[in-house]
Design a protein around this motif. Structure first.
Motif, PDB file in Angstrom:
ATOM      1  N   ALA A  94       0.834  -1.211   0.000  1.00 20.29           N
ATOM      2  CA  ALA A  94       0.000   0.000   0.000  1.00 20.29           C
ATOM      3  C   ALA A  94       0.865   1.256   0.000  1.00 20.29           C
ATOM      4  N   GLU A  98       0.814   4.140  -2.901  1.00 17.69           N
ATOM      5  CA  GLU A  98       0.558   5.545  -2.563  1.00 17.69           C
ATOM      6  C   GLU A  98       1.703   6.443  -3.022  1.00 17.69           C
ATOM      7  N   ALA A 116       2.871   5.205   6.353  1.00 23.31           N
ATOM      8  CA  ALA A 116       1.967   4.189   6.888  1.00 23.31           C
ATOM      9  C   ALA A 116       1.981   4.321   8.409  1.00 23.31           C
ATOM     10  N   SER A 130      -3.393   3.317   8.536  1.00 25.56           N
ATOM     11  CA  SER A 130      -3.524   4.201   7.388  1.00 25.56           C
ATOM     12  C   SER A 130      -2.248   4.161   6.558  1.00 25.56           C
ATOM     13  N   TYR A 137      -6.649   9.853  -2.294  1.00 26.51           N
ATOM     14  CA  TYR A 137      -6.950   8.455  -1.988  1.00 26.51           C
ATOM     15  C   TYR A 137      -5.958   7.924  -0.969  1.00 26.51           C
ATOM     16  N   GLY A 138      -6.074   6.687  -0.667  1.00 27.86           N
ATOM     17  CA  GLY A 138      -5.176   6.043   0.275  1.00 27.86           C
ATOM     18  C   GLY A 138      -5.955   5.056   1.109  1.00 27.86           C
ATOM     19  N   VAL A 139      -5.289   4.539   2.108  1.00 35.50           N
ATOM     20  CA  VAL A 139      -5.889   3.570   3.029  1.00 35.50           C
ATOM     21  C   VAL A 139      -5.999   4.254   4.379  1.00 35.50           C
ATOM     22  N   LEU A 143      -8.412  -2.651   8.975  1.00 33.31           N
ATOM     23  CA  LEU A 143      -7.742  -3.653   8.149  1.00 33.31           C
ATOM     24  C   LEU A 143      -8.026  -5.025   8.728  1.00 33.31           C
ATOM     25  N   GLU A 151      -6.306  -6.903   4.016  1.00 38.14           N
ATOM     26  CA  GLU A 151      -7.051  -5.996   3.143  1.00 38.14           C
ATOM     27  C   GLU A 151      -7.750  -4.945   3.981  1.00 38.14           C
ATOM     28  N   GLU A 152      -8.187  -3.887   3.316  1.00 37.82           N
ATOM     29  CA  GLU A 152      -8.962  -2.842   3.992  1.00 37.82           C
ATOM     30  C   GLU A 152     -10.410  -3.302   4.077  1.00 37.82           C
ATOM     31  N   SER A 155     -13.304   1.726   5.352  1.00 37.46           N
ATOM     32  CA  SER A 155     -12.523   2.939   5.168  1.00 37.46           C
ATOM     33  C   SER A 155     -13.126   4.097   5.940  1.00 37.46           C
TER      34      SER A 155
END
Length: 194
Positions: A94, A98, A116, A130, A137-139, A143, A151-152, A155
């Protein structure tokens, strides 16, 4: 419009006609049964849906632990964090995604850090974390460990998930979400904390 007014007037006037007086009271069971409307003609009361029981979080062994990994801006920093290997692999992937996505914003936001971070962990295979840069965008959210890796699951950048989805995923209650008072979810058109 005129037809609707005539139809409504006819219904209202038809409903105002007095009912005929019964000539004599019915006393026998047979006569009562004969006078009762047939089941197919009996008025049906509207079905009132009983309120459903709220979806409950599953009972999961272990408790949420708040952690502070700090800003992790490299694979080495992620490797040094006290996290499971699968979560580290997810964060590295991720982070790289990003970094690549943030190149698009580099002229507008020069020297923008991409980092992260993990703030909570549950031994049943869940984390709050995160991976964000300067792009839109992003995470950022919940999780979870799945068959194919981490995986997320939910959100914090979009609408709250359905509470039933969290229960189905086995998410323990009391998720310590640093962006709110807890992880919120939607149930029956209203939201609540999980």
């Amino acid at each position: 419009m005129r037809r609707a007014g005539i139809l409504i007037a006819a219904l209202v006037l038809g409903g105002c006609t007095p009912a005929p007086e019964p000539s004599e009271p019915m006393t026998s069971d047979a006569s009562q049964a004969a006078a009762a409307p047939s089941p197919s003609l009996a008025p049906v009361a509207p079905a009132s849906a009983a309120p459903a029981e709220p979806v409950k979080a599953p009972t999961v062994e272990g408790v949420w632990q708040e952690v502070e990994t700090g800003a992790m801006t490299s694979d080495e920093a992620i490797d040094a964090a006290p996290l499971p290997d699968g979560l580290r692999a997810f964060l590295k992937d991720a982070l790289l995604e990003e970094v690549l996505a943030s190149e698009e914003w580099s002229e507008e936001f020069p020297d923008c850090p991409v980092e992260a971070r993990v703030t909570a962990f549950h031994p049943a295979g869940f984390a709050v974390g995160s991976v964000l840069g300067c792009g839109p965008y992003g995470v950022m959210g919940l999780l979870g460990e799945a068959e194919g890796g981490w995986e997320e699951l939910a959100s914090a950048l979009v609408e709250p998930p359905e509470c039933a989805e969290l229960a189905e995923a086995g998410v323990p209650a009391g998720v310590p979400y640093p962006w709110d008072e807890g992880l919120s979810c939607v149930e029956g058109g209203a939201w609540r904390y999980w």
